[in-house]
Motif scaffolding. Structure first.
Motif, PDB file in Angstrom:
ATOM      1  N   GLY A 183      12.534 -43.194 -15.679  1.00  0.00           N
ATOM      2  CA  GLY A 183      11.767 -42.114 -16.277  1.00  0.00           C
ATOM      3  C   GLY A 183      10.566 -41.691 -15.469  1.00  0.00           C
ATOM      4  O   GLY A 183       9.723 -40.930 -15.946  1.00  0.00           O
ATOM      5  N   TRP A 184      10.469 -42.133 -14.204  1.00  0.00           N
ATOM      6  CA  TRP A 184       9.332 -41.763 -13.363  1.00  0.00           C
ATOM      7  C   TRP A 184       9.452 -40.305 -12.933  1.00  0.00           C
ATOM      8  O   TRP A 184      10.543 -39.805 -12.643  1.00  0.00           O
ATOM      9  CB  TRP A 184       9.272 -42.666 -12.142  1.00  0.00           C
ATOM     10  CG  TRP A 184       9.032 -44.107 -12.480  1.00  0.00           C
ATOM     11  CD1 TRP A 184       8.421 -44.608 -13.585  1.00  0.00           C
ATOM     12  CD2 TRP A 184       9.419 -45.243 -11.685  1.00  0.00           C
ATOM     13  NE1 TRP A 184       8.388 -45.975 -13.549  1.00  0.00           N
ATOM     14  CE2 TRP A 184       8.995 -46.403 -12.395  1.00  0.00           C
ATOM     15  CE3 TRP A 184      10.063 -45.406 -10.460  1.00  0.00           C
ATOM     16  CZ2 TRP A 184       9.200 -47.694 -11.912  1.00  0.00           C
ATOM     17  CZ3 TRP A 184      10.277 -46.694  -9.970  1.00  0.00           C
ATOM     18  CH2 TRP A 184       9.841 -47.823 -10.687  1.00  0.00           C
ATOM     19  N   ALA A 185       8.314 -39.630 -12.885  1.00  0.00           N
ATOM     20  CA  ALA A 185       8.285 -38.197 -12.576  1.00  0.00           C
ATOM     21  C   ALA A 185       8.848 -37.932 -11.180  1.00  0.00           C
ATOM     22  O   ALA A 185       8.606 -38.702 -10.243  1.00  0.00           O
ATOM     23  CB  ALA A 185       6.857 -37.673 -12.680  1.00  0.00           C
ATOM     24  N   THR A 186       9.571 -36.826 -11.050  1.00  0.00           N
ATOM     25  CA  THR A 186      10.135 -36.426  -9.756  1.00  0.00           C
ATOM     26  C   THR A 186       9.458 -35.186  -9.177  1.00  0.00           C
ATOM     27  O   THR A 186       9.781 -34.770  -8.063  1.00  0.00           O
ATOM     28  CB  THR A 186      11.639 -36.145  -9.884  1.00  0.00           C
ATOM     29  OG1 THR A 186      11.846 -35.147 -10.900  1.00  0.00           O
ATOM     30  CG2 THR A 186      12.399 -37.405 -10.262  1.00  0.00           C
ATOM     31  N   THR A 187       8.516 -34.607  -9.919  1.00  0.00           N
ATOM     32  CA  THR A 187       7.832 -33.403  -9.436  1.00  0.00           C
ATOM     33  C   THR A 187       6.346 -33.630  -9.193  1.00  0.00           C
ATOM     34  O   THR A 187       5.625 -32.697  -8.828  1.00  0.00           O
ATOM     35  CB  THR A 187       8.007 -32.248 -10.440  1.00  0.00           C
ATOM     36  OG1 THR A 187       7.535 -32.669 -11.741  1.00  0.00           O
ATOM     37  CG2 THR A 187       9.476 -31.844 -10.554  1.00  0.00           C
ATOM     38  N   GLY A 188       5.866 -34.843  -9.395  1.00  0.00           N
ATOM     39  CA  GLY A 188       4.454 -35.156  -9.189  1.00  0.00           C
ATOM     40  C   GLY A 188       4.252 -36.656  -9.161  1.00  0.00           C
ATOM     41  O   GLY A 188       5.210 -37.445  -9.204  1.00  0.00           O
ATOM     42  N   GLY A 189       2.996 -37.065  -9.082  1.00  0.00           N
ATOM     43  CA  GLY A 189       2.699 -38.490  -9.030  1.00  0.00           C
ATOM     44  C   GLY A 189       2.964 -39.175 -10.355  1.00  0.00           C
ATOM     45  O   GLY A 189       2.915 -38.558 -11.418  1.00  0.00           O
ATOM     46  N   ASP A 190       3.243 -40.470 -10.305  1.00  0.00           N
ATOM     47  CA  ASP A 190       3.466 -41.259 -11.520  1.00  0.00           C
ATOM     48  C   ASP A 190       2.897 -42.657 -11.291  1.00  0.00           C
ATOM     49  O   ASP A 190       3.396 -43.418 -10.455  1.00  0.00           O
ATOM     50  CB  ASP A 190       4.951 -41.337 -11.851  1.00  0.00           C
ATOM     51  CG  ASP A 190       5.202 -41.761 -13.291  1.00  0.00           C
ATOM     52  OD1 ASP A 190       4.500 -42.674 -13.762  1.00  0.00           O
ATOM     53  OD2 ASP A 190       6.086 -41.176 -13.943  1.00  0.00           O
ATOM     54  N   LEU A 191       1.847 -42.984 -12.041  1.00  0.00           N
ATOM     55  CA  LEU A 191       1.171 -44.269 -11.868  1.00  0.00           C
ATOM     56  C   LEU A 191       2.016 -45.442 -12.325  1.00  0.00           C
ATOM     57  O   LEU A 191       1.726 -46.588 -11.969  1.00  0.00           O
ATOM     58  CB  LEU A 191      -0.151 -44.250 -12.637  1.00  0.00           C
ATOM     59  CG  LEU A 191      -1.236 -43.330 -12.057  1.00  0.00           C
ATOM     60  CD1 LEU A 191      -2.357 -43.118 -13.065  1.00  0.00           C
ATOM     61  CD2 LEU A 191      -1.793 -43.901 -10.763  1.00  0.00           C
ATOM     62  N   ARG A 192       3.064 -45.177 -13.087  1.00  0.00           N
ATOM     63  CA  ARG A 192       3.918 -46.274 -13.552  1.00  0.00           C
ATOM     64  C   ARG A 192       4.669 -46.942 -12.402  1.00  0.00           C
ATOM     65  O   ARG A 192       5.072 -48.101 -12.526  1.00  0.00           O
ATOM     66  CB  ARG A 192       4.914 -45.757 -14.597  1.00  0.00           C
ATOM     67  CG  ARG A 192       4.268 -45.394 -15.927  1.00  0.00           C
ATOM     68  CD  ARG A 192       5.268 -44.772 -16.865  1.00  0.00           C
ATOM     69  NE  ARG A 192       5.771 -43.493 -16.353  1.00  0.00           N
ATOM     70  CZ  ARG A 192       6.640 -42.725 -17.015  1.00  0.00           C
ATOM     71  NH1 ARG A 192       7.084 -43.105 -18.202  1.00  0.00           N
ATOM     72  NH2 ARG A 192       7.053 -41.592 -16.502  1.00  0.00           N
ATOM     73  N   VAL A 193       4.855 -46.230 -11.309  1.00  0.00           N
ATOM     74  CA  VAL A 193       5.560 -46.815 -10.161  1.00  0.00           C
ATOM     75  C   VAL A 193       4.773 -48.015  -9.624  1.00  0.00           C
ATOM     76  O   VAL A 193       5.301 -49.123  -9.501  1.00  0.00           O
ATOM     77  CB  VAL A 193       5.772 -45.769  -9.054  1.00  0.00           C
ATOM     78  CG1 VAL A 193       6.498 -46.402  -7.870  1.00  0.00           C
ATOM     79  CG2 VAL A 193       6.544 -44.566  -9.578  1.00  0.00           C
TER      80      VAL A 193
END
Length: 296
Positions: A183-193
């Protein structure tokens, strides 16, 4: 957590509700599975303590209770059909989120106590000792990334009385296009990574050491392999363990930096690729030196 993972798996199969762009039971499923791995790893590390076991028991118990409270509140909000994290739409939702924030702080402090106990512990195998210590510290840093998520976004600051305060995404709203499963974003940053990668140092780095130990044992049965024979030397395993920990920490920093710049994991720019290349080259060089140069 194991029972909740099963309940959440059933929820994924029979409940077709979507929340913030993903199946509503996805969050409790992923969190419960993650807590299973985290708790088992932490319990194993506590078993290595020669001293301070009572303090370790209390710290572990605090972590377990805080985790259980956190998951109970997440599941409660799923049953109610609303968002758990960042939700301040009603006084009740705000109270739930504030309690969750408190449990996360308590959980982090409990993990900090465990890390300090491990730093002081005299574990006979030096490679194991430093792997356990460094992986617990990296996991602490990974957990701390969660505190960055509660900051209001520029769009939320521009809106009076926003019902949602905080986000996983950087530069994009939560619930947009995302990677499957994670469910990590593909169009911007995602801190969950970075959050995920950092916290699971607790499992991955000890796994690296277990692999090295297994290869070292294999060298005894197959002495004709000189590379494996070097792994039988504890000093070589220690150097490799330190190298693996340094590479892991560097990747964690890179992932955090990438997310904070609003960049998706799947779309790295030149600076990110250059950083990744440098980590690979330095890691390969350090690994080669670890195998070729004995420690004093």
């Amino acid at each position: 957590m194991g029972a909740l993972a099963l309940v959440s798996a059933v929820g994924l199969a029979v409940d077709d509700r979507i929340l913030v762009g993903v199946p509503i039971w996805a969050k409790p499923f992923k969190f419960s599975v993650s807590f299973v791995a985290y708790s088992l790893s932490l319990a194993w590390m506590l078993s290595l303590l020669p001293r301070g076991r009572r303090a370790g028991w209390w710290a572990g118990t605090v972590i377990a209770v805080a985790s259980a409270v956190e998951m109970a509140l997440i599941t409660l909000q799923v049953v109610r059909g609303t968002q758990s994290h960042f939700n301040r739409a009603t006084p009740f939702d705000d109270t739930v989120f504030q309690i969750m924030g408190g449990t996360v702080v308590v959980l982090w402090l409990g993990a900090l106590v465990v890390s300090l106990l491990l730093l002081r512990a005299r574990i006979l195998d030096r490679a194991m000792a430093w792997t356990v210590r460094l992986s617990s510290l990296i996991a602490l840093a990974g957990a701390a990334v969660g505190f960055l998520m509660v900051r209001p976004t520029p769009e939320q600051l521009a809106t009076d009385d926003s019902p949602i305060v905080g986000a996983h995404g950087v530069g994009v709203p939560d619930g947009g296009p995302s990677m499957p499963v994670t469910g990590w974003a593909t169009t911007g940053g995602d801190l969950r990574v970075a959050h995920f990668f950092g916290m699971h140092a607790l499992q991955l780095l000890p796994l690296v050491l277990l692999v090295l130990a297994a290869l070292a044992a294999r060298s005894v049965r197959h002495p004709r392999f000189p590379l494996l024979a070097r792994l039988a030397d504890e000093r070589v395993r220690l150097r490799l363990a330190l190298t693996a920990s340094a590479v892991y920490a560097a990747v964690f920093v890179l992932l955090t930096w990438q997310a904070l710049r609003g960049q998706a994991l799947s779309a790295p720019d030149g600076a990110t690729l250059a950083g990744a290349g440098a980590i690979v080259l330095l890691g390969a060089a350090a690994t080669t030196l670890s195998l070729r140069t004995p420690l004093p």
